[in-house]
Design an enzyme around this catalytic site. Structure first.
Site, PDB file in Angstrom:
ATOM      1  N   MET A   1      -3.830  -7.103  -7.000  1.00 27.17           N
ATOM      2  CA  MET A   1      -3.326  -8.187  -7.835  1.00 27.17           C
ATOM      3  C   MET A   1      -4.436  -9.107  -8.364  1.00 27.17           C
ATOM      4  O   MET A   1      -4.254 -10.320  -8.445  1.00 27.17           O
ATOM      5  CB  MET A   1      -2.281  -9.004  -7.049  1.00 27.17           C
ATOM      6  CG  MET A   1      -1.122  -8.186  -6.524  1.00 27.17           C
ATOM      7  SD  MET A   1      -0.288  -7.227  -7.801  1.00 27.17           S
ATOM      8  CE  MET A   1       0.642  -8.528  -8.584  1.00 27.17           C
TER       9      MET A   1
ATOM     10  N   GLU B   1       6.304   6.116  -9.112  1.00 26.45           N
ATOM     11  CA  GLU B   1       4.877   5.742  -9.000  1.00 26.45           C
ATOM     12  C   GLU B   1       4.186   6.678  -8.023  1.00 26.45           C
ATOM     13  O   GLU B   1       3.069   7.141  -8.255  1.00 26.45           O
ATOM     14  CB  GLU B   1       4.735   4.290  -8.521  1.00 26.45           C
ATOM     15  CG  GLU B   1       5.206   3.258  -9.508  1.00 26.45           C
ATOM     16  CD  GLU B   1       4.918   1.834  -9.045  1.00 26.45           C
ATOM     17  OE1 GLU B   1       3.911   1.611  -8.365  1.00 26.45           O
ATOM     18  OE2 GLU B   1       5.724   0.936  -9.350  1.00 26.45           O
TER      19      GLU B   1
ATOM     20  N   GLY C   1       0.794  -1.227   0.000  1.00 30.18           N
ATOM     21  CA  GLY C   1       0.000   0.000   0.000  1.00 30.18           C
ATOM     22  C   GLY C   1       0.824   1.274   0.000  1.00 30.18           C
ATOM     23  O   GLY C   1       0.377   2.308   0.499  1.00 30.18           O
ATOM     24  N   THR C   2       2.027   1.231  -0.589  1.00 28.72           N
ATOM     25  CA  THR C   2       2.813   2.476  -0.612  1.00 28.72           C
ATOM     26  C   THR C   2       2.204   3.486  -1.588  1.00 28.72           C
ATOM     27  O   THR C   2       2.309   4.692  -1.364  1.00 28.72           O
ATOM     28  CB  THR C   2       4.302   2.231  -0.957  1.00 28.72           C
ATOM     29  OG1 THR C   2       4.408   1.736  -2.295  1.00 28.72           O
ATOM     30  CG2 THR C   2       4.948   1.263   0.014  1.00 28.72           C
ATOM     31  N   ASN C   3       1.570   3.014  -2.642  1.00 31.61           N
ATOM     32  CA  ASN C   3       0.867   3.959  -3.527  1.00 31.61           C
ATOM     33  C   ASN C   3      -0.348   4.562  -2.822  1.00 31.61           C
ATOM     34  O   ASN C   3      -0.636   5.747  -2.970  1.00 31.61           O
ATOM     35  CB  ASN C   3       0.462   3.278  -4.838  1.00 31.61           C
ATOM     36  CG  ASN C   3       1.614   3.220  -5.815  1.00 31.61           C
ATOM     37  OD1 ASN C   3       2.039   4.236  -6.353  1.00 31.61           O
ATOM     38  ND2 ASN C   3       2.157   2.026  -6.019  1.00 31.61           N
TER      39      ASN C   3
ATOM     40  N   GLU D   1     -10.771  -4.426 -20.134  1.00 30.24           N
ATOM     41  CA  GLU D   1     -10.778  -5.868 -19.845  1.00 30.24           C
ATOM     42  C   GLU D   1      -9.466  -6.548 -20.217  1.00 30.24           C
ATOM     43  O   GLU D   1      -9.167  -7.626 -19.729  1.00 30.24           O
ATOM     44  CB  GLU D   1     -11.967  -6.535 -20.528  1.00 30.24           C
ATOM     45  CG  GLU D   1     -13.218  -6.365 -19.686  1.00 30.24           C
ATOM     46  CD  GLU D   1     -14.382  -7.202 -20.174  1.00 30.24           C
ATOM     47  OE1 GLU D   1     -14.254  -8.433 -20.187  1.00 30.24           O
ATOM     48  OE2 GLU D   1     -15.399  -6.605 -20.572  1.00 30.24           O
TER      49      GLU D   1
ATOM     50  N   ARG E   1     -14.667 -14.920 -11.008  1.00 29.94           N
ATOM     51  CA  ARG E   1     -14.171 -13.531 -10.928  1.00 29.94           C
ATOM     52  C   ARG E   1     -15.327 -12.544 -10.916  1.00 29.94           C
ATOM     53  O   ARG E   1     -15.301 -11.532 -10.230  1.00 29.94           O
ATOM     54  CB  ARG E   1     -13.292 -13.214 -12.140  1.00 29.94           C
ATOM     55  CG  ARG E   1     -11.943 -13.857 -12.118  1.00 29.94           C
ATOM     56  CD  ARG E   1     -11.085 -13.341 -13.276  1.00 29.94           C
ATOM     57  NE  ARG E   1      -9.904 -14.156 -13.473  1.00 29.94           N
ATOM     58  CZ  ARG E   1      -8.787 -14.032 -12.757  1.00 29.94           C
ATOM     59  NH1 ARG E   1      -8.694 -13.137 -11.825  1.00 29.94           N
ATOM     60  NH2 ARG E   1      -7.753 -14.819 -12.991  1.00 29.94           N
TER      61      ARG E   1
ATOM     62  N   HIS F   1       1.058   0.535 -13.238  1.00 33.39           N
ATOM     63  CA  HIS F   1       1.846  -0.641 -13.612  1.00 33.39           C
ATOM     64  C   HIS F   1       3.325  -0.234 -13.656  1.00 33.39           C
ATOM     65  O   HIS F   1       3.656   0.814 -14.223  1.00 33.39           O
ATOM     66  CB  HIS F   1       1.396  -1.164 -14.982  1.00 33.39           C
ATOM     67  CG  HIS F   1       2.124  -2.409 -15.385  1.00 33.39           C
ATOM     68  ND1 HIS F   1       1.864  -3.642 -14.816  1.00 33.39           N
ATOM     69  CD2 HIS F   1       3.131  -2.604 -16.265  1.00 33.39           C
ATOM     70  CE1 HIS F   1       2.674  -4.536 -15.336  1.00 33.39           C
ATOM     71  NE2 HIS F   1       3.457  -3.933 -16.223  1.00 33.39           N
TER      72      HIS F   1
END
Ligand code: GRF
Length: 223
Positions: free
Chosen positions: A95, A179, A17-19, A147, A70, A114
């Site tokens: 992820m 990032e 969770g650094t972003n 998608e 999913r 990304h």
């Protein structure tokens, strides 16, 4: 969206969770007019959940393993995101692959970061792939999610040099630093109503073009 309104974010995480932290910090510094309405993790032990709690943010754990498909997992994500009136979904080290169930509930309102200069090195372990390939420049990309994994319209990218003695880890850290700069900026552009998707491209209103020639050459050219 009115530019003076705080946008409600739903942040999806799976790990450190650094972003997420960079987004929290940008909000707290007043650089990003946003409110984190909910942080959702698919992993109960994600350290990012503690970061969220430390800042008094609401959190939820939705374990993907509870769902057979999913699409069912996504339906539960949608339910919780909607319950918190989320306007923009921000994948930050999340992820899981998202399906049309979530994407159609938030059309053009899901972003991802990304750790490569897309379209190079899609998928997992992008930093290792960059080191192994021997590229001289690597970087990171914030894009809208479609998608097709790591293929959506690109909002912002940052490039970093790759050095001969780099390992996957040293490159990861150099990219991560960037990032943390570009993700809050991408969200701010969205919040300001400056992003428009045209085909596979993102048009940015009042695109700020630097007056200096900005060019990263690695290794540098002999002066
Ligand atoms: C980042 O490198 C991000 O680009 C990738 O996963 C990593 C997550 O880092 N998708 P963090 O959880 O935000 O620290």
């Amino acid at each position: 969206m009115a530019t003076n309104e705080r946008i409600r974010l739903g942040v999806l995480i799976s790990g450190a969770g650094t972003n997420l932290q960079a987004i929290i910090d940008a909000i707290e510094r007043g650089e990003l007019k946003a409110e984190i309405a909910i942080v959702i993790s698919n992993k109960a032990n994600a350290p990012g959940l503690e970061r969220a709690s430390r800042h008094g943010l609401p959190t939820a754990v939705i374990d993907h393993r509870r769902f057979a498909r999913r699409e069912d997992f996504d339906a539960e994500l949608v339910r919780v995101l909607k319950e918190h009136d989320v306007e923009l979904v921000v994948c930050a080290g999340f992820m899981r692959i998202l399906t049309h169930v979530l994407l159609s509930a938030f059309p053009n309102r899901v972003m991802n970061i990304h750790p490569s200069l897309l379209p190079a090195f899609t998928g997992i372990d992008a930093q290792r792939a960059a080191v192994e390939y021997g590229v001289r420049l690597a970087g990171c990309t914030v894009h809208f999610v479609t998608e097709k994994v790591d293929e959506g319209p690109i909002i912002i990218q940052a490039a970093v040099p790759v050095y001969p003695d780099d390992t996957e880890q040293t490159l990861r850290e150099r990219i991560l630093e960037q990032e943390h700069r570009i993700y809050p900026q991408a969200i701010a552009l969205f919040q300001q109503g400056r992003l428009e998707i045209v085909g596979r491209k993102v048009r940015i209103k009042d695109f700020p073009i630097s007056q200096k020639t900005v060019c990263l050459v690695n290794p540098p050219i002999d002066e």
